[in-house]
Design an enzyme around this catalytic site. Structure first.
Site, mmCIF file in Angstrom:
data_model
loop_
_atom_site.group_PDB
_atom_site.id
_atom_site.type_symbol
_atom_site.label_atom_id
_atom_site.label_comp_id
_atom_site.label_asym_id
_atom_site.label_seq_id
_atom_site.Cartn_x
_atom_site.Cartn_y
_atom_site.Cartn_z
ATOM 1 N N HIS A 96 -11.089 -6.567 9.977
ATOM 2 C CA HIS A 96 -11.770 -6.358 8.697
ATOM 3 C C HIS A 96 -13.162 -5.758 8.892
ATOM 4 C CE1 HIS A 96 -8.677 -9.251 7.428
ATOM 5 N NE2 HIS A 96 -8.864 -8.804 6.203
ATOM 6 N N GLU B 14 0.817 -1.222 0.000
ATOM 7 C CA GLU B 14 0.000 0.000 0.000
ATOM 8 C C GLU B 14 0.848 1.269 0.000
ATOM 9 O OE1 GLU B 14 -0.476 -2.641 1.831
ATOM 10 O OE2 GLU B 14 -2.563 -3.280 1.679
#
Lengths: 338, 75
Positions: free
Chosen positions: A132, A63
């Site tokens: 998540h 990322e």
């Protein structure tokens, strides 16, 4: 001539991306699983085939690398759209977001702009565990140098995506998994889908929407909690309680004036948010009203947020902590009974 | 024209779901328009109109379907 379509949020947002990519060769998308898979949340479904691997770039799970790449491309005149999938992982690239993408405009004395869009999937409610399921939008909204959008329905999803891509600023675009209409996350919530014009249109950053008018109390909610607030409003109406529901739609800029106007009318403020309670959106809204005019408050405002605990994997335990319609109803009753 | 789930849409013996109808009952559609989204084993796919005309929906969204099922008509 075909009839108007009822679109899910994922499809409406994607339509805006497609239109902008067709019109503007500077627009491209990069991120995890976008080219072949179409994005974990359907945000890039079919785009790989349509625009090819040069404009829909699959990246490694790196990322920091690809947000840095996009920032550089944006400075050099491109209009990147970054798909980061789960907002839970902004931690690994927080420096690239906060110290690169969000700061270059200021640090260069306005000489460079960073016209990029960072797409993030947020929220829980489908027992996917503590890494998540988070909302975490306050971690971005807290930082200067970026706009933060969190639409709650398909019409807004499309309008804000057009606006985000065309904006010369760095825009964080937060989609909620449970609102996306991607079947994986359950049946689409009817309130998220609406008739969507096939023409492009933009929506203004920083303009809240009164999604339900009422006189007894104001509920400010964002993203998924808008639908919980609307459900609560419907249930409370059976008891003769008429609440107003406000969706700010963008966290940054925040339409404080519209919120104040509503609280001035109702006298009571409840803020619903799926992010952690402390130092969050709920506190920002309440502090804003208190700063602008504390005399409008006839009772102490109430926060209905996720408590400051790791989101449990167990479904009943997760349901217990989410800012659901039930919890919002209880908060409204409590405020009005005092 | 009958709108049926194609036999090769997914493997035999597996159930799918109509996630959502993009056009409402009675809408005018054109051949090639995506009219609904299907899902099988968590994978979503688009289902396009095989003809132009007025869409008559026979199977509501959120219903389970199998290849060969007659889900709508286009008149």
């Amino acid at each position: 001539m075909t009839s108007s379509r009822t679109l899910t949020m994922a499809r409406a947002g994607r339509e805006a991306v497609m239109w902008e990519m067709e019109q503007d060769p500077r627009v491209f998308m990069l991120g995890e699983d976008v080219y072949k898979f179409g994005g974990v949340f359907g945000t890039a479904d079919g785009l790989g085939e349509m625009f090819g691997a040069d404009r829909i770039l699959d990246t490694p799970i790196s990322e920091t690398g690809f947000i840095g790449l996009a920032t550089g491309a944006a400075i050099a005149g491109m209009r990147p759209i970054v798909e980061l999938a789960f907002i839970d992982f902004i931690g690994v690239c927080y420096n690239a977001i906060v110290n690169l993408a969000a700061k270059h405009h200021y640090l260069s004395n306005g000489q460079v702009k960073v016209p990029m869009v960072l797409m993030l999937g947020s929220g829980g409610g489908y027992n996917n565990g503590g890494q998540h399921s988070q909302a975490l939008h306050a971690c971005l909204a807290h930082m200067p140098g970026m706009k933060v959008v969190a639409p709650s329905n398909a019409y807004d999803a499309k309008g804000f995506m057009h606006a985000a891509i065309r904006s010369d600023d760095f825009v964080v675009y937060i989609g909620h998994k449970k609102l996306s209409g991607v079947g994986f996350f359950g049946k689409p919530i009817p309130g998220t889908m609406s008739e969507i014009p096939s023409e492009p249109y933009t929506l203004p950053f920083g303009e809240a929407k009164v999604v339900r008018e009422g006189i007894d109390a104001t509920i400010v909610a964002i993203s998924w909690t808008v639908h919980q607030a609307l459900d609560a409003a419907e249930k409370l109406a059976h008891e003769g309680i008429d609440v107003e529901v406000i969706d700010p739609r963008t966290l940054v800029p925040l339409d404080r004036e519209s919120i104040l106007k509503s609280v001035a009318k109702t006298g009571h403020l409840i803020v619903a948010d799926e992010d952690y309670q402390s130092y969050g959106f709920t506190a920002e809204v309440i502090a804003s009203v208190a700063e602008l005019d504390p005399t409008v408050l006839k009772s102490a405002p109430v926060r209905v947020a996720n408590p400051d605990v790791t989101i449990p994997y167990s479904r009943p335990m997760e349901q217990h902590i989410l800012p659901t319609s039930q919890r919002i109803q209880e908060a409204v009753r409590r405020v009005l009974s005092k | 024209m009958k709108v049926t789930i194609p036999n090769d849409q997914w493997d035999e013996g597996k159930e799918g779901v109509i996630v959502t109808w993009i056009y409402g009952d009675g809408a005018e559609v054109e051949v090639g328009d995506v009219i609904c989204e299907l899902m099988v084993e968590k994978i979503q796919s688009d289902f396009v109109a095989p003809a132009s005309g007025v869409l008559r929906i026979l199977v509501e969204a959120d219903s389970t379907v199998e290849p060969g099922d007659h889900v709508a008509d286009i008149e």
